[in-house]
Design an enzyme around this catalytic site. Structure first.
Site, PDB file in Angstrom:
ATOM      1  N   ASP A  35       0.841  -1.203   0.000  1.00 35.71           N
ATOM      2  CA  ASP A  35       0.000   0.000   0.000  1.00 35.71           C
ATOM      3  C   ASP A  35       0.869   1.243   0.000  1.00 35.71           C
ATOM      4  OD1 ASP A  35      -2.748  -1.000   0.142  1.00 35.71           O
ATOM      5  OD2 ASP A  35      -2.139  -1.851   2.065  1.00 35.71           O
ATOM      6  N   ASP A 173     -10.219  -5.940  -0.611  1.00 36.43           N
ATOM      7  CA  ASP A 173      -9.241  -5.413   0.343  1.00 36.43           C
ATOM      8  C   ASP A 173     -10.001  -4.736   1.477  1.00 36.43           C
ATOM      9  OD1 ASP A 173      -7.202  -4.217   1.742  1.00 36.43           O
ATOM     10  OD2 ASP A 173      -6.433  -3.046   0.059  1.00 36.43           O
TER      11      ASP A 173
END
Length: 216
Positions: A35, A173
């Protein structure tokens, strides 16, 4: 297809990163999920290029970069050059989305979009023609440890019906607990980003946990 299990590396212990990556590699992690946040598109800052390069040193498995940043088209080459295999961008953050997705593919990397809870399928459907991966955010992007947003299931169901037509892998996610993984697999989800709900900080080996998550 066997479900894809993708550890979220923002949740790893960076004091012992090489050990973490090797243990996840031995546990047969499918994709190392990275991320990237800029503190502008989302209200947090996390990993960067040096983290990508460090992880790449210790595994030959696939890596992705989830770019939660403004104007990702200006920076995708950085992450491709650092060794990622998949890049996700958020359509809201990029003016020339088609150009950027096409460029990612031209560089020999798989392209994906990440769809926020408040982003409609109708607003991104044309982009599915250029996507190898589509990742539905089942929490608001930016922080780990949030609660699963239940209404995103409708979006997941809609995209599952479009997978064959467009040829993408469907990922989710956010708050991917074993229960969510079991339910969403049944709805047609191909892969899951694993954080604190199922993998990290559990006090058990990654190999044991990943084996159980493949079987739920």
């Amino acid at each position: 297809m066997e479900r894809l299990l993708c550890p979220s590396m923002m949740c790893a212990d960076y004091g012992r990163l090489s050990e973490e990556v090797r243990a996840l590699d031995e546990a047969r992690a499918d994709i190392f999920h990275c991320d990237i946040m800029d503190g502008t598109f989302v209200p947090n800052m996390t990993m960067g290029i040096m983290d990508i390069r460090a992880i790449r040193q210790y595994t030959g498995r696939q890596m992705d970069a989830h770019l939660m940043i403004e104007n990702p088209g200006e920076k995708v080459d950085w992450f491709i050059d650092a060794g990622v295999n998949i890049i996700y961008i958020h359509p809201e953050s990029e003016r020339y989305v088609v150009k950027t997705l096409s460029h990612i593919r031209e560089r020999g990397v798989q392209a994906g979009i990440a769809i926020n809870p408040d982003t409609s399928i109708a607003s991104v459907e044309e982009l599915l023609n250029l996507c190898d991966y589509v990742m539905v955010m089942t929490v608001n992007p930016g922080f780990a440890g949030q609660k699963f947003i239940d209404f995103t299931k409708r979006k997941i169901s809609c995209l599952a019906e479009k997978k064959t037509q467009y040829g993408f892998h469907l990922m989710i996610d956010g708050s991917c607990s074993p229960q969510v993984i079991a339910e969403m697999s049944g709805m047609g989800v191909d892969g899951f980003i694993l954080g604190t709900s199922a993998l990290f900080g559990r006090g058990r080996s990654y190999k044991e946990l990943m084996k159980e998550l493949r079987e739920v």
